[in-house]
Enzyme design. Sequence first.
Site, PDB file in Angstrom:
ATOM      1  N   CYS A 108      14.959  77.019  31.068  1.00 38.95           N
ATOM      2  CA  CYS A 108      16.250  76.610  30.527  1.00 38.95           C
ATOM      3  C   CYS A 108      16.315  76.647  28.994  1.00 38.95           C
ATOM      4  O   CYS A 108      16.448  77.711  28.416  1.00 38.95           O
ATOM      5  CB  CYS A 108      16.628  75.253  31.093  1.00 38.95           C
ATOM      6  N   HIS A 206      15.098  74.219  37.239  1.00 31.89           N
ATOM      7  CA  HIS A 206      14.318  72.995  37.054  1.00 31.89           C
ATOM      8  C   HIS A 206      13.978  72.458  38.431  1.00 31.89           C
ATOM      9  O   HIS A 206      14.023  73.153  39.419  1.00 31.89           O
ATOM     10  CB  HIS A 206      15.165  71.921  36.356  1.00 31.89           C
TER      11      HIS A 206
HETATM   12  N1  GLN Z   1      21.316  73.074  26.198  1.00 29.71           N
HETATM   13  C1  GLN Z   1      21.200  74.200  27.034  1.00 29.71           C
HETATM   14  C2  GLN Z   1      22.418  74.451  27.929  1.00 29.71           C
HETATM   15  O1  GLN Z   1      23.089  73.520  28.370  1.00 29.71           O
HETATM   16  C3  GLN Z   1      19.946  74.035  27.828  1.00 29.71           C
HETATM   17  C4  GLN Z   1      20.031  72.982  28.902  1.00 29.71           C
HETATM   18  C5  GLN Z   1      18.750  72.720  29.596  1.00 29.71           C
HETATM   19  O2  GLN Z   1      17.661  73.017  29.103  1.00 29.71           O
HETATM   20  N2  GLN Z   1      18.837  72.096  30.749  1.00 29.71           N
HETATM   21  O3  GLN Z   1      22.728  75.588  28.187  1.00 29.71           O
END
Ligand code: GLN
EC number: 6.3.5.13
Length: 254
Positions: A108, A206
């Site tokens: 992510c 995740h």
């Molecule tokens: N901030 C990024 C997004 O929302 C990554 C989010 C995350 O790592 N869960 O796209």
Amino acid sequence: MTHTIAGTPAAGPNNGKTLRILQLYPKDMNIYGDWGNTLSLARRAHAHGFDVDIIDYNPGDEFPQDVDIIIGGGGQDSGQTVIQEDLHANSEHLKQLAEDGTPMLVICGLYQLFGKEFRTREGEVLKGIGIFDAHTVGGDERLIGNIVEESKDFGTIIGFENHSGLTYLGSGCTPLAATVTKGEGNNKAETHEGARVHNVIGTYLHGSLLPKNPKISDYLIEQAAKRKYGEFTPATIDDTLVNKARASAMKRPR
Ligand code: GLN
């Protein structure tokens, strides 16, 4: 900080060998069970007979020389801003390690920053380190929920996505999974999810990813062992519980 996985590794052909896992930015980039990926990877390597060290790397730490696998998680846009400068200070080294074949898994927020850039919804540009030929644009909508996808090398991959960034791949990398069958993936317009280049995997999944997808752990461990010791002989691991967890996760509604 170094954590050593306790207990004697399972008896097998990899006994006496050690794998060192570097966990990138666990203080700032570690949400939705990302630490669980590190633990799961370490336990899997242990089950294959390796001794395992986990080394935490946070901004300002000295980057260790001998690292066999690198893993990093996700974070809020604010966490990404915190680690950005340090990530760039290490970018040449990380790129070199990637080109040399070091297996890596980034999830992510770090997946986005391993690309070329992340342009947030507010128009701020977070420059990436360009290991992936990819760029990310902040979207208006959160893509959130359970996700299932089909990949060539790992079969069905199951996880949980939560991001507003939309990632577009260039020709210099391939998707991790060509087809998302439940959920969104890299962006809303295309069917694919994640990215691969060299032995580096980036993904939005995740949840934790690795306990439910041990084929990805085995891939990272195999690449690391072959690079370090010239060979990898897998142990036979009982995946009954993994398969139950996968079946249950697959049935969860989006
Ligand atoms: N901030 C990024 C997004 O929302 C990554 C989010 C995350 O790592 N869960 O796209």
